[in-house]
Each structure stands twice: as structure tokens, then as C-alpha cells.
Motif scaffolding. Sequence first.
Motif, PDB file in Angstrom:
ATOM      1  N   LEU A   9       4.219   3.520   6.484  1.00  0.00           N
ATOM      2  CA  LEU A   9       3.959   2.101   5.581  1.00  0.00           C
ATOM      3  C   LEU A   9       4.750   0.751   6.133  1.00  0.00           C
ATOM      4  CD1 LEU A   9       3.745   0.991   2.545  1.00  0.00           C
ATOM      5  CD2 LEU A   9       5.082   1.922   1.790  1.00  0.00           C
ATOM      6  N   GLY A  10       3.910   0.516   6.282  1.00  0.00           N
ATOM      7  CA  GLY A  10       4.313  -0.519   7.472  1.00  0.00           C
ATOM      8  C   GLY A  10       4.420  -2.135   6.727  1.00  0.00           C
ATOM      9  N   GLY A  11       5.119  -3.119   7.112  1.00  0.00           N
ATOM     10  CA  GLY A  11       4.514  -4.546   5.953  1.00  0.00           C
ATOM     11  C   GLY A  11       3.794  -4.226   6.423  1.00  0.00           C
ATOM     12  N   THR A  12       2.939  -4.754   7.362  1.00  0.00           N
ATOM     13  CA  THR A  12       1.487  -5.513   7.254  1.00  0.00           C
ATOM     14  C   THR A  12      -0.199  -4.774   6.754  1.00  0.00           C
ATOM     15  OG1 THR A  12       2.408  -6.589   9.344  1.00  0.00           O
ATOM     16  CG2 THR A  12       0.039  -6.239   9.580  1.00  0.00           C
ATOM     17  N   ASN A  13       0.708  -2.944   7.704  1.00  0.00           N
ATOM     18  CA  ASN A  13      -0.493  -1.655   7.413  1.00  0.00           C
ATOM     19  C   ASN A  13       0.130  -0.421   6.774  1.00  0.00           C
ATOM     20  OD1 ASN A  13      -2.995  -2.885   8.944  1.00  0.00           O
ATOM     21  ND2 ASN A  13      -1.684  -2.995  10.357  1.00  0.00           N
ATOM     22  N   ILE A  14      -0.719  -0.259   6.434  1.00  0.00           N
ATOM     23  CA  ILE A  14      -0.615   1.045   6.009  1.00  0.00           C
ATOM     24  C   ILE A  14      -1.505   2.406   7.306  1.00  0.00           C
ATOM     25  CG2 ILE A  14      -0.613   3.179   4.289  1.00  0.00           C
ATOM     26  CD1 ILE A  14      -0.897   1.260   2.351  1.00  0.00           C
ATOM     27  N   ALA A  15      -1.200   2.868   8.254  1.00  0.00           N
ATOM     28  CA  ALA A  15      -1.690   3.828   9.047  1.00  0.00           C
ATOM     29  C   ALA A  15      -1.574   5.413   8.360  1.00  0.00           C
ATOM     30  CB  ALA A  15      -1.460   3.920  10.544  1.00  0.00           C
ATOM     31  N   ALA A  16      -2.484   6.082   8.626  1.00  0.00           N
ATOM     32  CA  ALA A  16      -1.954   7.527   8.431  1.00  0.00           C
ATOM     33  C   ALA A  16      -3.015   8.256   9.773  1.00  0.00           C
ATOM     34  CB  ALA A  16      -2.235   8.003   6.996  1.00  0.00           C
ATOM     35  N   ARG A  32      -4.704  -2.822   5.034  1.00  0.00           N
ATOM     36  CA  ARG A  32      -3.378  -3.523   5.030  1.00  0.00           C
ATOM     37  C   ARG A  32      -2.765  -3.637   3.940  1.00  0.00           C
ATOM     38  NH1 ARG A  32      -3.354  -7.032   9.481  1.00  0.00           N
ATOM     39  NH2 ARG A  32      -2.608  -8.702   7.251  1.00  0.00           N
ATOM     40  N   THR A  33      -1.845  -3.504   4.422  1.00  0.00           N
ATOM     41  CA  THR A  33      -0.315  -3.226   3.061  1.00  0.00           C
ATOM     42  C   THR A  33      -0.432  -4.241   1.915  1.00  0.00           C
ATOM     43  OG1 THR A  33       0.775  -2.754   4.614  1.00  0.00           O
ATOM     44  CG2 THR A  33       2.026  -2.998   2.780  1.00  0.00           C
ATOM     45  N   ARG A  34      -0.842  -5.701   2.069  1.00  0.00           N
ATOM     46  CA  ARG A  34      -0.798  -7.063   0.630  1.00  0.00           C
ATOM     47  C   ARG A  34       0.565  -6.189   0.131  1.00  0.00           C
ATOM     48  NH1 ARG A  34      -6.083  -5.362  -0.294  1.00  0.00           N
ATOM     49  NH2 ARG A  34      -6.300  -5.486  -1.682  1.00  0.00           N
ATOM     50  N   ALA A  35       1.439  -6.351   0.841  1.00  0.00           N
ATOM     51  CA  ALA A  35       3.158  -6.242   0.540  1.00  0.00           C
ATOM     52  C   ALA A  35       3.069  -6.985  -0.541  1.00  0.00           C
ATOM     53  CB  ALA A  35       3.525  -5.822   1.466  1.00  0.00           C
ATOM     54  N   GLU A  36       2.521  -8.082  -1.200  1.00  0.00           N
ATOM     55  CA  GLU A  36       3.237  -8.416  -2.518  1.00  0.00           C
ATOM     56  C   GLU A  36       2.616  -8.406  -3.187  1.00  0.00           C
ATOM     57  OE1 GLU A  36      -1.108  -9.885  -1.001  1.00  0.00           O
ATOM     58  OE2 GLU A  36       0.652  -9.779   0.303  1.00  0.00           O
ATOM     59  N   ARG A  37       1.558  -6.957  -3.355  1.00  0.00           N
ATOM     60  CA  ARG A  37       0.646  -6.617  -4.453  1.00  0.00           C
ATOM     61  C   ARG A  37       2.128  -5.381  -4.779  1.00  0.00           C
ATOM     62  NH1 ARG A  37      -3.626  -2.935  -2.840  1.00  0.00           N
ATOM     63  NH2 ARG A  37      -2.136  -2.861  -1.347  1.00  0.00           N
ATOM     64  N   PRO A  38       1.850  -5.384  -6.446  1.00  0.00           N
ATOM     65  CA  PRO A  38       2.680  -4.928  -7.182  1.00  0.00           C
ATOM     66  C   PRO A  38       2.626  -3.073  -6.152  1.00  0.00           C
ATOM     67  CG  PRO A  38       1.650  -5.538  -8.958  1.00  0.00           C
ATOM     68  CD  PRO A  38       0.831  -5.712  -7.706  1.00  0.00           C
ATOM     69  N   TRP A  39       3.610  -2.804  -6.424  1.00  0.00           N
ATOM     70  CA  TRP A  39       4.254  -0.777  -5.521  1.00  0.00           C
ATOM     71  C   TRP A  39       3.135  -0.116  -6.371  1.00  0.00           C
ATOM     72  CZ3 TRP A  39       5.032   3.431  -8.122  1.00  0.00           C
ATOM     73  CH2 TRP A  39       5.624   3.729  -9.409  1.00  0.00           C
TER      74      TRP A  39
END
Length: 87
Positions: A9-16, A32-39
Motif C-alpha cells: 500500500l503506497g501513496g501512489t499505487n496499491i500493488a499486489a 491507483r491509491t488515490r490516497a485522498e479518499r476515505p480509508w
Amino acid sequence: MRYAIGIDLGGTNIAAGVVDGEYRLLCKDSVRTRAERPWQEVVADMAALVRSLIEKSRLVRTGCGGGFQPVEHVGFHACQLLSDKCP
């Protein structure tokens, strides 16, 4: 055979990725993580990514015998998911 799914879980992407018991990469993907969204939305994307990888790597098969549990019942752990039920 055991399998593991690792999530980054990164600030730019979620990789798995999915690896087998000998740590060979079977399948990988990212969103894409889109970290500004609710968790809760980020976690929902993580779960969807894991489900997608399980299907792509064919760890879930229709008619799998034994003590198989559907994807909805897979537990999420901080580092990885392990399964020795399929294939």
C-alpha cells in the motif's frame, strides 16, 4: 501447495502479487491509491485487487473439493494471505 498474496500500500499505487510455496511470482497487478479518499474506499480497492489476483492466478476453481472457503471468507492479515486449500 501453499500460496501467498503480498500487498504494498503506497501513496501512489496499491500493488499486489501472488507467489507459490517456492516464491515464484504467479500473478501481479496494481491500482491507483488515490490516497485522498476515505480509508474504507482504499481498503475496498485492496480487497478487490486481492480477489482479482486470486481469480487470475486460478487459486479459486469451481468444484474445488475439500475444505475450500469462498473468497469472501479469506482473512486479511497485515503482511500476507496464505492458503493451502487450492489448487
